[in-house]
Design a protein around this motif. Structure first.
Motif, PDB file in Angstrom:
ATOM      1  N   ILE A 141     -65.531-100.856  46.064  1.00  0.00           N
ATOM      2  CA  ILE A 141     -65.815 -99.554  46.882  1.00  0.00           C
ATOM      3  C   ILE A 141     -64.519 -99.036  47.244  1.00  0.00           C
ATOM      4  O   ILE A 141     -63.801 -99.922  48.038  1.00  0.00           O
ATOM      5  CB  ILE A 141     -66.865 -99.757  47.884  1.00  0.00           C
ATOM      6  CG1 ILE A 141     -68.224 -99.966  47.301  1.00  0.00           C
ATOM      7  CG2 ILE A 141     -66.938 -98.211  48.562  1.00  0.00           C
ATOM      8  CD1 ILE A 141     -69.377-100.105  48.254  1.00  0.00           C
ATOM      9  N   GLY A 142     -64.070 -97.966  46.964  1.00  0.00           N
ATOM     10  CA  GLY A 142     -62.656 -97.473  47.577  1.00  0.00           C
ATOM     11  C   GLY A 142     -62.980 -95.964  48.293  1.00  0.00           C
ATOM     12  O   GLY A 142     -63.875 -95.411  48.135  1.00  0.00           O
ATOM     13  N   GLU A 143     -61.679 -95.466  48.779  1.00  0.00           N
ATOM     14  CA  GLU A 143     -61.945 -94.089  49.433  1.00  0.00           C
ATOM     15  C   GLU A 143     -60.473 -93.507  48.791  1.00  0.00           C
ATOM     16  O   GLU A 143     -59.918 -92.699  50.040  1.00  0.00           O
ATOM     17  CB  GLU A 143     -62.168 -94.421  50.782  1.00  0.00           C
ATOM     18  CG  GLU A 143     -61.345 -95.423  51.613  1.00  0.00           C
ATOM     19  CD  GLU A 143     -61.659 -95.322  53.141  1.00  0.00           C
ATOM     20  OE1 GLU A 143     -62.376 -94.535  53.658  1.00  0.00           O
ATOM     21  OE2 GLU A 143     -61.247 -96.759  53.482  1.00  0.00           O
ATOM     22  N   THR A 144     -59.910 -93.650  48.021  1.00  0.00           N
ATOM     23  CA  THR A 144     -58.580 -92.992  47.525  1.00  0.00           C
ATOM     24  C   THR A 144     -58.864 -92.228  46.286  1.00  0.00           C
ATOM     25  O   THR A 144     -59.795 -92.366  45.440  1.00  0.00           O
ATOM     26  CB  THR A 144     -57.477 -94.116  47.432  1.00  0.00           C
ATOM     27  OG1 THR A 144     -57.755 -94.822  46.788  1.00  0.00           O
ATOM     28  CG2 THR A 144     -57.428 -94.638  48.714  1.00  0.00           C
ATOM     29  N   ASP A 145     -57.851 -91.184  45.910  1.00  0.00           N
ATOM     30  CA  ASP A 145     -58.071 -90.304  45.052  1.00  0.00           C
ATOM     31  C   ASP A 145     -58.132 -90.991  43.566  1.00  0.00           C
ATOM     32  O   ASP A 145     -59.028 -90.529  42.808  1.00  0.00           O
ATOM     33  CB  ASP A 145     -56.729 -89.338  45.012  1.00  0.00           C
ATOM     34  CG  ASP A 145     -56.647 -88.532  46.154  1.00  0.00           C
ATOM     35  OD1 ASP A 145     -57.935 -88.491  46.569  1.00  0.00           O
ATOM     36  OD2 ASP A 145     -55.678 -87.641  46.274  1.00  0.00           O
ATOM     37  N   ARG A 146     -57.720 -92.030  43.095  1.00  0.00           N
ATOM     38  CA  ARG A 146     -57.651 -92.396  41.630  1.00  0.00           C
ATOM     39  C   ARG A 146     -58.362 -93.804  41.757  1.00  0.00           C
ATOM     40  O   ARG A 146     -58.286 -94.381  40.643  1.00  0.00           O
ATOM     41  CB  ARG A 146     -56.420 -92.859  41.151  1.00  0.00           C
ATOM     42  CG  ARG A 146     -55.577 -91.314  40.968  1.00  0.00           C
ATOM     43  CD  ARG A 146     -54.250 -91.349  40.130  1.00  0.00           C
ATOM     44  NE  ARG A 146     -54.487 -92.322  38.934  1.00  0.00           N
ATOM     45  CZ  ARG A 146     -55.252 -91.905  37.894  1.00  0.00           C
ATOM     46  NH1 ARG A 146     -55.629 -90.597  37.788  1.00  0.00           N
ATOM     47  NH2 ARG A 146     -55.340 -92.433  36.877  1.00  0.00           N
ATOM     48  N   PHE A 147     -59.181 -94.153  42.821  1.00  0.00           N
ATOM     49  CA  PHE A 147     -59.847 -95.524  42.769  1.00  0.00           C
ATOM     50  C   PHE A 147     -60.657 -95.746  41.605  1.00  0.00           C
ATOM     51  O   PHE A 147     -60.744 -96.670  40.807  1.00  0.00           O
ATOM     52  CB  PHE A 147     -60.369 -95.851  44.295  1.00  0.00           C
ATOM     53  CG  PHE A 147     -61.016 -97.258  44.326  1.00  0.00           C
ATOM     54  CD1 PHE A 147     -60.120 -98.470  44.709  1.00  0.00           C
ATOM     55  CD2 PHE A 147     -62.325 -97.301  44.151  1.00  0.00           C
ATOM     56  CE1 PHE A 147     -60.507 -99.638  44.690  1.00  0.00           C
ATOM     57  CE2 PHE A 147     -62.698 -98.744  44.187  1.00  0.00           C
ATOM     58  CZ  PHE A 147     -61.936 -99.746  44.472  1.00  0.00           C
ATOM     59  N   GLY A 148     -61.443 -94.733  41.331  1.00  0.00           N
ATOM     60  CA  GLY A 148     -62.527 -94.640  40.303  1.00  0.00           C
ATOM     61  C   GLY A 148     -61.990 -94.987  38.966  1.00  0.00           C
ATOM     62  O   GLY A 148     -62.333 -95.684  38.303  1.00  0.00           O
ATOM     63  N   ARG A 149     -60.685 -94.060  38.808  1.00  0.00           N
ATOM     64  CA  ARG A 149     -60.223 -93.946  37.524  1.00  0.00           C
ATOM     65  C   ARG A 149     -59.346 -95.406  37.171  1.00  0.00           C
ATOM     66  O   ARG A 149     -59.183 -95.436  36.114  1.00  0.00           O
ATOM     67  CB  ARG A 149     -59.314 -92.798  37.569  1.00  0.00           C
ATOM     68  CG  ARG A 149     -59.797 -91.524  37.543  1.00  0.00           C
ATOM     69  CD  ARG A 149     -60.850 -91.060  36.616  1.00  0.00           C
ATOM     70  NE  ARG A 149     -61.329 -89.703  36.576  1.00  0.00           N
ATOM     71  CZ  ARG A 149     -62.326 -89.352  35.585  1.00  0.00           C
ATOM     72  NH1 ARG A 149     -62.700 -89.813  34.443  1.00  0.00           N
ATOM     73  NH2 ARG A 149     -62.830 -87.922  35.853  1.00  0.00           N
ATOM     74  N   GLN A 150     -58.995 -95.825  38.227  1.00  0.00           N
ATOM     75  CA  GLN A 150     -58.381 -97.333  38.079  1.00  0.00           C
ATOM     76  C   GLN A 150     -59.247 -98.506  37.902  1.00  0.00           C
ATOM     77  O   GLN A 150     -58.632 -99.542  37.499  1.00  0.00           O
ATOM     78  CB  GLN A 150     -57.390 -97.447  39.287  1.00  0.00           C
ATOM     79  CG  GLN A 150     -56.428 -96.670  39.506  1.00  0.00           C
ATOM     80  CD  GLN A 150     -55.575 -96.864  40.948  1.00  0.00           C
ATOM     81  OE1 GLN A 150     -56.301 -96.895  41.852  1.00  0.00           O
ATOM     82  NE2 GLN A 150     -54.407 -97.094  40.979  1.00  0.00           N
TER      83      GLN A 150
END
Length: 199
Positions: A141-150
């Motif tokens: 789980i993240g909270e930065t712009d590209r975390f999911g895409r990474q």
């Protein structure tokens, strides 16, 4: 802050709660003329989301030593979300498993972790962290712009002053995690960038 609705059907209540959180405005400042915030803070909303995410995710049996093993949440970085989790999750349990929080110093401390929160303060480390746990059943789980895409599984983002979340279903499948269709229906579904692993 943990929400509970005794006497109601658990799954229906959880879905209703997530819908409520999805439309809940964040506090930008204290209410005019008062000392208390007029709404929940971003950190409180994220902590409540995360607590309820867990109830919609199924880990493979191999992820736990036995039926009584705790569910371990690892936090990399230090920011208000992590501190809110530490307060909200203390002495809590989900589905018969105690919740245990660990502050991690990457690398080398991921063993036994089931949920990994990468705080915004560690955004530059996202690619390395995700590469290091590829194929391991860890809900990232993240909270930065590209975390999911990474390659992160769940990522928080702010839209119209509300906390939203996106889910990378490719990353969830690679981690051998089953995410309820009810949770997926409330998320923005994304796919991993084809070049993410080369970032």
């Amino acid at each position: 802050m943990i929400f509970a609705f005794p006497g109601c059907a658990p799954k229906r209540v959880l879905v209703a709660l997530l819908l409520l959180l999805a439309v809940y405005p964040l506090v930008a400042a204290k209410a005019a003329g008062g000392d208390k915030p007029s709404t929940l803070s971003e950190q409180q909303v994220k902590a409540a989301f995360l607590f309820n995410f867990i109830k919609f995710v199924e880990w493979p049996a191999s992820a736990f030593a036995d039926r009584n093993s705790p569910l371990v949440i690892g936090i990399i970085g230090d920011d208000p979300v992590g501190r809110e989790l530490a307060q909200s999750f203390q002495n809590k349990s989900i589905n018969g498993r105690d919740l245990v929080l660990r502050q991690l110093a990457w690398p080398g401390e991921i063993r036994g972790v089931h949920i990994l929160l990468l705080c915004a303060s560690e955004a530059k480390s996202a690619s390395a962290v995700l590469a290091g746990i590829k194929g391991i059943p860890v809900l990232t789980i993240g909270e930065t712009d590209r975390f999911g895409r990474q390659g992160g599984i769940i990522n928080f983002y702010i839209e119209e002053n509300k906390v939203r979340f996106e889910i990378n279903i490719d990353a969830a499948e690679k981690a051998r995690l089953k995410i309820s269709s009810q949770l997926l229906s409330l998320a923005k579904i994304i796919r991993e960038d084809s070049h993410a692993g080369r970032m």
